[in-house]
Design an enzyme around this catalytic site. Structure first.
Site: not given
Length: 698
Positions: A292-296
């Protein structure tokens, strides 16, 4: 008379031949005897001795596993094993009956073992002291004891998934016990007892004892106090949230050493056979999930390193974005509107990151993802590590590129993710994670010291520092507020990913501190949350806060500068009009842009500028990026498209200002003072040269 003489001669010949044959046989027999008794005396003596000796293996003690402060996490204690010599037993039925009352075995099973055609057999291994005393009191012929080593884990289920366990033969079967078995196991010894021809023990016969060589000791990077903190918080979280499982990892980003690694559900390695094998699995390294957004964090790192975006660059989020006919929604209904890239990160805006991913491009983005270590094993010193799942570069289309940019359509292990984020914390240096600090002999001499292993430099120091600064905004003002720890600057990112086809969510948070020079990185993942709230900001961030709050006190990490002076560093951003540098030489164009306080990104090679984005006359924030294109690279302009904002309901003056900020032009199709219709629709992406048509009404 003649006949008698002939008969006599024949008899003598036969006697002579017989004598010769006997003589030859005697000589051969003598030579053979000499060959056996003189020339090969030692060989046959040893063979005879082997036939008379019965050997019993003596297991060595496995080496001790310590945490980084020499606290024992796995030890070996002496334990008696019951051995039977079947030929020494007179009444097998009676012996089996007596032993079955003491050992947790049936009479038939014991009888089967002690009647085997063998010189010695195991009856039961590694029994308790009480059982040993009871059997000794029976004084049974043919029943003996040998000392073996039994593995014991004094902290119970603490760190069970990384320690693993050892089997009845003292062989490592899981975790560190398995991975470092060649060091921990040692070399077995033996006991030799002399017996007569029918297998009876010879009084005062030869008895030989070869001592085992005990295993060496392993010192981990794990700190048992930090491990306790993580497991305590996991237990609380599992009670508070309806989740299927959970993982927490803490790492020192400067060394790659894992400080704590915990999973739930768990098991007790002292009784590992009483648990399902499913619970033995170390999901921190063997299970994959959508980050999810941790990969941003990875998307932002790649974009900043490539120079295709700057923290002050402007974006617009109308609540969704159209990519190859597919609509991708923002988590915030109605969108975030106009925002800088810093705010895109702070707001965790999906449409904003889709545009950033498009700017980086498929090939380069895929290269960065793999450079950060995704799609392959990290090399952590544990068995069973998974590689994660990535698209092959040939299968990444526009939609796949868009979804990967905000952490969907990709599967990673928790260990892969924290290792990659630790590279950002460590000035772009990707290190190989490890659990063992050193291996030491019993006498204290060092066998092996594990030094930090640099895999590669992924991003520059400058890029890493910029990303860390952006991540502090997430914790200070964005979705990660509940991760804040008073007095510390923390950079972090929340993440929420939905299971396909199910109403289950993976909630996560990854953070580093102190953000300007991180000494600690921690990742929290809650798998399969099916209660509300399920967002990473509501579920994982508070767990991170609880873990880190106690960890910094224990590690005595000094708080950062949290004064007003520090807060006032966020000065107001000046705005600049983009100059026209088309048809200029590269040197002249760079000189003009740098004088205006703008960043420069080159697409292609050459000496004459053919195109530029944003176009001349657009008002941008100071330090924004201007993309310069050389001949043959004009098609790359498509990667720098702008999301069309929602204009309906705005006054004409407001629409002009908004479109001007985004580098877009306006074309008025009717008279009025309020916009009633627009084309293209909000969420579509257009080039900076395109005009947005609007219809006005009164």
């Amino acid at each position: 008379m003649v006949t008698i003489n002939k008969l006599s001669v024949t008899v003598r010949k036969r006697i002579f031949v017989l004598f010769i044959l006997v003589l030859i046989c005697s000589v051969l027999l003598g030579l053979r005897t000499a060959w056996v008794q003189v020339f090969h005396n030692n060989k046959y003596q040893n063979k005879a001795l082997e036939q008379r000796l019965r050997e019993v293996k003596v297991e060595p003690k496995r080496g001790i596993i310590y945490d980084r402060n020499k606290v024992e996490l796995a030890v070996s204690a002496s334990s008696d094993t019951v051995v039977a010599a079947p030929k020494d037993i007179d009444n097998h039925q009676q012996v089996a009956q007596q032993l079955s009352k003491i050992l947790d075995m049936s009479k038939s099973e014991i009888h089967q073992r002690i009647t085997k055609n063998a010189s010695a057999v195991y009856v039961e291994r590694k029994i308790s002291e009480e059982q040993t005393k009871q059997i000794q009191q029976l004084d049974l012929d043919g029943i003996y004891f040998t000392e073996e080593s039994k593995r014991f884990y004094p902290k119970g289920n603490l760190a069970s998934h990384l320690l693993g366990f050892a089997g009845v033969d003292s062989q490592g079967l899981q975790g560190i016990e398995y991975y470092y078995d060649r060091y921990l196991r040692g070399e077995p010894g033996k006991i030799s007892i002399e017996n007569d021809a029918i297998g009876r023990k010879i009084p005062n016969g030869i008895k030989d004892y070869v001592a085992p060589d005990d295993g060496t000791n392993v010192h981990l990077t794990i700190d048992h106090v930090l491990q306790y903190i993580t497991e305590r918080e996991l237990d609380k979280a599992m009670k508070e949230h309806d989740a299927q499982a959970a993982t927490i990892i803490m790492m020192n980003p400067e060394t790659g050493g894992v400080l704590a690694l915990a999973n739930r559900p768990t098991y007790n390695p002292n009784q590992f056979t009483e648990y399902s094998a499913e619970l033995w699995r170390n999901r921190a390294i063997s299970d994959t999930y959508e980050p999810g957004s941790t990969f941003k964090i990875i998307t932002a790192s790649a974009a900043l390193e490539e120079g295709v975006v700057h923290p002050n660059d402007k974006f617009y989020c109308p609540g969704h974005i159209e990519v190859a006919g597919q609509t991708i929604h923002c988590w915030k209904e109605g969108g975030h509107g106009k925002q800088t890239f810093s705010e895109v990160v702070e707001n965790s805006c999906n449409p904003g990151f889709v545009q950033v991913g498009e700017r980086v491009g498929t090939e380069k983005f895929d290269n960065y993802i793999r450079a950060f270590g995704f799609g392959k094993k990290t090399g952590i010193d544990l068995p069973g590590e998974a590689k994660g799942l990535l698209y092959s570069s040939n299968n990444i289309g526009p939609v796949e590129l868009a979804t990967i940019s905000f952490g969907h359509g990709i599967s990673v292990t928790p260990m892969q993710l924290i290792t990659a984020i630790s590279a950002v914390a460590n000035d772009g240096q990707l290190l190989e994670p490890h659990l063992v600090k050193e291996i030491v002999e019993k006498d204290g001499s060092l066998i092996k010291k594990i030094e930090p292993q640099l895999v590669r430099k992924v991003i520059s120091n400058k890029t890493a520092a910029t990303v860390r600064k952006l991540l502090t905004g997430v914790v200070e003002e964005g979705s990660g507020k509940k991760a804040k720890v008073k007095g510390y600057k923390i950079g972090g990112k929340t993440g929420t990913a939905k299971h396909y086809g199910k109403k289950l969510y993976d909630a996560s948070f990854v953070g580093m501190l102190p953000a300007d020079d991180p000494k600690l990185v921690a990742l929290v993942v809650m798998y399969g949350v099916d209660s509300y709230p399920y967002y990473g900001s509501q579920v994982a961030a508070p767990i991170f806060h609880n873990v880190v709050k106690d960890a910094v006190r224990y590690l005595e990490l000094p708080p950062g500068n949290d004064s007003k002076e520090e807060e006032e560093k966020t000065e107001s951003v000046e705005q600049v009009k983009v100059p026209n540098v088309k048809n200029m030489t590269l040197d002249k164009a760079e000189e003009v842009l740098i004088e205006r306080g703008l960043e420069v990104k080159l697409e292609g090679r050459g000496n004459k500028i053919i195109e530029q984005v944003p176009k001349a006359g657009v008002i941008v924030n100071e330090a924004s990026t201007v993309i310069l294109f050389f001949s043959g690279n004009e098609d790359r302009k498509d990667n720098y498209q702008v999301t069309v904002p929602k204009l309906k309901g705005l006054k004409l003056s407001e629409a002009r200002d908004l479109l001007g900020d985004l580098g877009l032009q306006i074309e008025i199709k009717s008279r009025g003072n309020v916009i009633s219709k627009q084309k293209p629709n909000p969420g579509l992406t257009v080039g900076s040269e395109d005009k947005i048509k609007v219809w006005l009404s009164y």
